[in-house]
Design an enzyme around this catalytic site. Structure first.
Site, PDB file in Angstrom:
ATOM      1  N   LEU A  90       0.849  -1.186   0.000  1.00 56.31           N
ATOM      2  CA  LEU A  90       0.000   0.000   0.000  1.00 56.31           C
ATOM      3  C   LEU A  90       0.885   1.237   0.000  1.00 56.31           C
ATOM      4  O   LEU A  90       1.629   1.479   0.958  1.00 56.31           O
ATOM      5  CB  LEU A  90      -0.910   0.033   1.229  1.00 56.31           C
ATOM      6  CG  LEU A  90      -1.979  -1.045   1.386  1.00 56.31           C
ATOM      7  CD1 LEU A  90      -1.374  -2.380   1.830  1.00 56.31           C
ATOM      8  CD2 LEU A  90      -3.015  -0.603   2.426  1.00 56.31           C
ATOM      9  N   GLY A 177       2.073   4.366   4.255  1.00 59.52           N
ATOM     10  CA  GLY A 177       2.538   3.231   3.458  1.00 59.52           C
ATOM     11  C   GLY A 177       2.758   1.973   4.270  1.00 59.52           C
ATOM     12  O   GLY A 177       3.299   2.016   5.369  1.00 59.52           O
ATOM     13  N   SER A 178       2.363   0.824   3.741  1.00 61.33           N
ATOM     14  CA  SER A 178       2.410  -0.409   4.528  1.00 61.33           C
ATOM     15  C   SER A 178       2.211  -1.614   3.617  1.00 61.33           C
ATOM     16  O   SER A 178       2.248  -1.516   2.397  1.00 61.33           O
ATOM     17  CB  SER A 178       1.338  -0.373   5.614  1.00 61.33           C
ATOM     18  OG  SER A 178       0.074  -0.062   5.050  1.00 61.33           O
ATOM     19  N   ARG A 179       1.959  -2.772   4.236  1.00 63.98           N
ATOM     20  CA  ARG A 179       1.795  -4.019   3.497  1.00 63.98           C
ATOM     21  C   ARG A 179       0.706  -4.860   4.159  1.00 63.98           C
ATOM     22  O   ARG A 179       0.597  -4.896   5.395  1.00 63.98           O
ATOM     23  CB  ARG A 179       3.122  -4.792   3.494  1.00 63.98           C
ATOM     24  CG  ARG A 179       3.093  -6.155   2.799  1.00 63.98           C
ATOM     25  CD  ARG A 179       4.468  -6.795   2.901  1.00 63.98           C
ATOM     26  NE  ARG A 179       4.479  -8.178   2.455  1.00 63.98           N
ATOM     27  CZ  ARG A 179       4.819  -8.585   1.244  1.00 63.98           C
ATOM     28  NH1 ARG A 179       5.176  -7.707   0.329  1.00 63.98           N
ATOM     29  NH2 ARG A 179       4.823  -9.873   0.929  1.00 63.98           N
TER      30      ARG A 179
END
Length: 211
Positions: A90, A177-179
């Site tokens: 993301l 932002g991430s996963r």
């Protein structure tokens, strides 16, 4: 704009609004700079409604973002068996709410402290701070892992163990932002490819075999 989501940004928005007022006394550029940051923050915390596929065999994306990898590996925390993992990155431009991949009951939710490596790194799944969820119904148990990144430092949980969620229903979010990873049974047919952009709650990522 959904109230529960935008409330997660209340302190950020308040701080930016204060800075805009303070700097506005000295510089019109300062006023507009912080006002622009405020608008960008509001855009980041957007939370649109989605059309969820009704087919009970379809597993939908748990987050918006780009499919970074599709690999077979053992899921050690919940399922303790070999699975197929679909990793979704993301960016700061993606919607950051997380959604249930199937109709089902939340049977597991566990936070794990860790690092804040770039969420695009292959080793971030094991090293970064994360929250692991498991959704269970009569057909399958799907594990979803929220993972922080270099910028994202807060995982938000809106659901609890025992809650019954509909496919596409929101259960949490990750700021910035991430996963997000989905761990799927090997019997499921993956419907996406690396590089595809998916929409949480709407894009089918896999199909379970017919009963």
């Amino acid at each position: 704009m959904r109230l529960q989501t935008i409330l997660e940004a209340r302190w950020i928005l308040g701080f930016l609004a204060l800075l805009a007022v303070v700097f506005g006394f000295f510089s019109a550029w300062g006023l507009w700079f912080f006002f622009l940051l405020l608008l960008c923050t509001v855009a980041f915390f957007r939370d649109p409604e989605r059309t969820v596929p009704s087919d009970p065999n379809l597993i939908v994306a748990a987050a918006d973002g780009t499919v970074m990898d599709i690999v077979e590996l053992n899921e050690h925390e919940v399922l303790k068996t070999k699975t197929r993992r679909v990793g979704i990155f993301l960016s700061i431009f993606d919607v950051h709410t997380n959604r249930a991949p199937i109709d089902g009951r939340v049977v597991y939710c566990q936070h794990r402290p860790g690092l804040f490596l770039d969420a695009r790194r292959p080793d971030c799944s094991e090293k970064n701070e994360s929250m692991t969820w498991a959704f269970e119904n009569a057909r399958a148990t799907i594990v979803v892992r929220q993972i922080t990144g270099a910028i994202a430092r807060r995982i938000v949980a809106w659901a609890n163990v025992g809650d019954e969620l509909k496919k596409g229903e929101r259960f949490g979010m990750i700021r910035f932002g991430s996963r997000t990873e989905l761990y799927l049974p090997l019997s499921a047919t993956v419907l996406v490819n690396v590089g595809d952009h998916v929409a949480g709650g709407a894009t089918p990522v896999a199909r379970l075999p017919n009963e």
